[in-house]
Design an enzyme around this catalytic site. Structure first.
Site, PDB file in Angstrom:
ATOM      1  N   LYS A 108       0.793  -0.764  -0.085  1.00  0.00           N
ATOM      2  CA  LYS A 108      -0.266   0.105  -0.073  1.00  0.00           C
ATOM      3  C   LYS A 108       1.031   1.523   0.116  1.00  0.00           C
ATOM      4  CE  LYS A 108      -3.667  -2.155   2.582  1.00  0.00           C
ATOM      5  NZ  LYS A 108      -5.004  -2.594   4.012  1.00  0.00           N
ATOM      6  N   TYR A 150     -12.171  -1.766  -2.755  1.00  0.00           N
ATOM      7  CA  TYR A 150     -13.210  -1.977  -1.391  1.00  0.00           C
ATOM      8  C   TYR A 150     -14.827  -1.860  -1.395  1.00  0.00           C
ATOM      9  CZ  TYR A 150      -8.024  -1.782   0.409  1.00  0.00           C
ATOM     10  OH  TYR A 150      -7.306  -1.935   0.564  1.00  0.00           O
ATOM     11  N   ASN A 172      -1.487   0.341   6.838  1.00  0.00           N
ATOM     12  CA  ASN A 172      -1.069  -0.939   7.617  1.00  0.00           C
ATOM     13  C   ASN A 172       0.024  -1.854   6.346  1.00  0.00           C
ATOM     14  OD1 ASN A 172      -3.273  -1.905   6.331  1.00  0.00           O
ATOM     15  ND2 ASN A 172      -3.923  -3.023   7.562  1.00  0.00           N
ATOM     16  N   HIS A 230      -2.121  -5.436   1.787  1.00  0.00           N
ATOM     17  CA  HIS A 230      -3.413  -5.872   1.312  1.00  0.00           C
ATOM     18  C   HIS A 230      -3.402  -6.825   0.598  1.00  0.00           C
ATOM     19  CE1 HIS A 230      -7.109  -7.160  -0.694  1.00  0.00           C
ATOM     20  NE2 HIS A 230      -6.486  -7.495  -1.478  1.00  0.00           N
ATOM     21  N   GLU A 247     -10.147  -9.350  -7.305  1.00  0.00           N
ATOM     22  CA  GLU A 247      -8.557  -8.534  -7.125  1.00  0.00           C
ATOM     23  C   GLU A 247      -7.436  -9.024  -8.029  1.00  0.00           C
ATOM     24  OE1 GLU A 247      -7.575  -8.854  -3.218  1.00  0.00           O
ATOM     25  OE2 GLU A 247      -9.858  -9.069  -2.867  1.00  0.00           O
TER      26      GLU A 247
HETATM   27  P1  IDP Z   1      -7.565  -6.764   5.606  1.00  0.00           P
HETATM   28  O1  IDP Z   1      -6.870  -5.756   4.835  1.00  0.00           O
HETATM   29  O2  IDP Z   1      -6.792  -8.200   6.383  1.00  0.00           O
HETATM   30  O3  IDP Z   1      -8.299  -7.901   4.496  1.00  0.00           O
HETATM   31  P2  IDP Z   1     -10.140  -6.115   6.183  1.00  0.00           P
HETATM   32  O4  IDP Z   1     -10.817  -6.019   7.313  1.00  0.00           O
HETATM   33  O5  IDP Z   1     -10.821  -6.190   4.818  1.00  0.00           O
HETATM   34  O6  IDP Z   1      -8.354  -5.824   6.479  1.00  0.00           O
HETATM   35  O7  IDP Z   1     -10.192  -3.988   5.944  1.00  0.00           O
HETATM   36  C1  IDP Z   1      -9.664  -3.317   4.679  1.00  0.00           C
HETATM   37  C2  IDP Z   1      -8.172  -2.241   5.014  1.00  0.00           C
HETATM   38  O8  IDP Z   1      -8.899  -0.746   5.412  1.00  0.00           O
HETATM   39  C3  IDP Z   1      -7.361  -2.973   6.102  1.00  0.00           C
HETATM   40  O9  IDP Z   1      -5.935  -3.251   5.639  1.00  0.00           O
HETATM   41  C4  IDP Z   1      -7.441  -1.024   6.570  1.00  0.00           C
HETATM   42  O10 IDP Z   1      -6.218  -0.920   6.526  1.00  0.00           O
HETATM   43  C5  IDP Z   1      -8.361  -0.193   6.708  1.00  0.00           C
HETATM   44  N1  IDP Z   1      -9.004  -1.096   7.648  1.00  0.00           N
HETATM   45  C6  IDP Z   1      -9.893  -2.061   8.143  1.00  0.00           C
HETATM   46  N2  IDP Z   1     -10.380  -1.431   9.202  1.00  0.00           N
HETATM   47  C7  IDP Z   1     -10.415  -1.049   9.966  1.00  0.00           C
HETATM   48  C8  IDP Z   1     -11.169   0.675  10.884  1.00  0.00           C
HETATM   49  O11 IDP Z   1     -11.975   0.322  11.821  1.00  0.00           O
HETATM   50  N3  IDP Z   1     -10.648   2.017  11.091  1.00  0.00           N
HETATM   51  C9  IDP Z   1      -9.792   2.498   9.613  1.00  0.00           C
HETATM   52  N4  IDP Z   1      -9.454   1.312   8.979  1.00  0.00           N
HETATM   53  C10 IDP Z   1      -9.195   0.361   8.870  1.00  0.00           C
HETATM   54 MG    MG Z   2      -8.945  -7.574   3.574  1.00  0.00          MG
END
Ligand code: IDP
Ligand code: MG
Length: 137
Positions: free
Chosen positions: A9, A49, A112, A115, A126
């Site tokens: 990312k 997303y 984070n 992805h 994807e």
């Molecule tokens: P993942 O990336 O581990 O699959 P997902 O639940 O699919 O996690 O969420 C997609 C992305 O959205 C996460 O990687 C993170 O960057 C962001 N995200 C997820 N939950 C939150 C939140 O509660 N607050 C802010 N950003 C979030």
């Molecule tokens: Mg995800």
């Protein structure tokens, strides 16, 4: 052999972590089938997303993912989807185990670093969003 879709990312690219992230996947034994650098457009971000459309963090997520270049890639190997997710660690870097990409290198929930597809179906969808068939070798 299974495929998975992974993307460094914009925060990972900005912090100079492309090599570190790719190194971990390669060291595990996953083979790179495709890799490029692109800035995700708002339209692509919405498609990527779409499952999170109604979440409170969605606007921030789209703003972040479009904020600079990302490095999407296709990886291949045994159980590639779950292996890549295990190497990535939990979504929240605060909770991600040491030894994982997010556990070792991240601190913020939105930013984070990486992805990764969470299922074979998500992977197929994807890969098709980011790569043309002829871009996968
Ligand atoms: P993942 O990336 O581990 O699959 P997902 O639940 O699919 O996690 O969420 C997609 C992305 O959205 C996460 O990687 C993170 O960057 C962001 N995200 C997820 N939950 C939150 C939140 O509660 N607050 C802010 N950003 C979030
Ligand atoms: Mg995800």
């Amino acid at each position: 052999m299974a495929l998975t879709f992974v993307m460094v990312k914009p925060d990972g690219v900005r912090r100079g972590l492309i090599g570190e992230v790719v190194r971990r996947f390669e060291a595990k034994g996953l083979r790179i089938r495709a890799l490029k650098m692109i800035t995700v457009s708002p339209g692509l971000a919405q498609k990527h997303y779409e499952e999170h459309r109604d979440k409170p963090f969605y606007p921030d997520l789209v703003r972040f993912i479009t904020s600079g270049p990302s490095v999407p890639m296709v990886l291949e190997g045994r159980d590639a989807v779950s292996v890549a997710r295990t190497l990535m660690g939990a979504t929240d870097p605060v909770k991600a185990a040491p030894g994982t990409i997010r556990g070792d290198l991240g601190l913020e929930l939105t930013e984070n670093i990486v992805h990764g597809s969470d299922s074979a179906e998500a992977c197929e969808r994807e890969i098709a969003l980011y790569f043309l068939p002829e871009e996968i070798s």
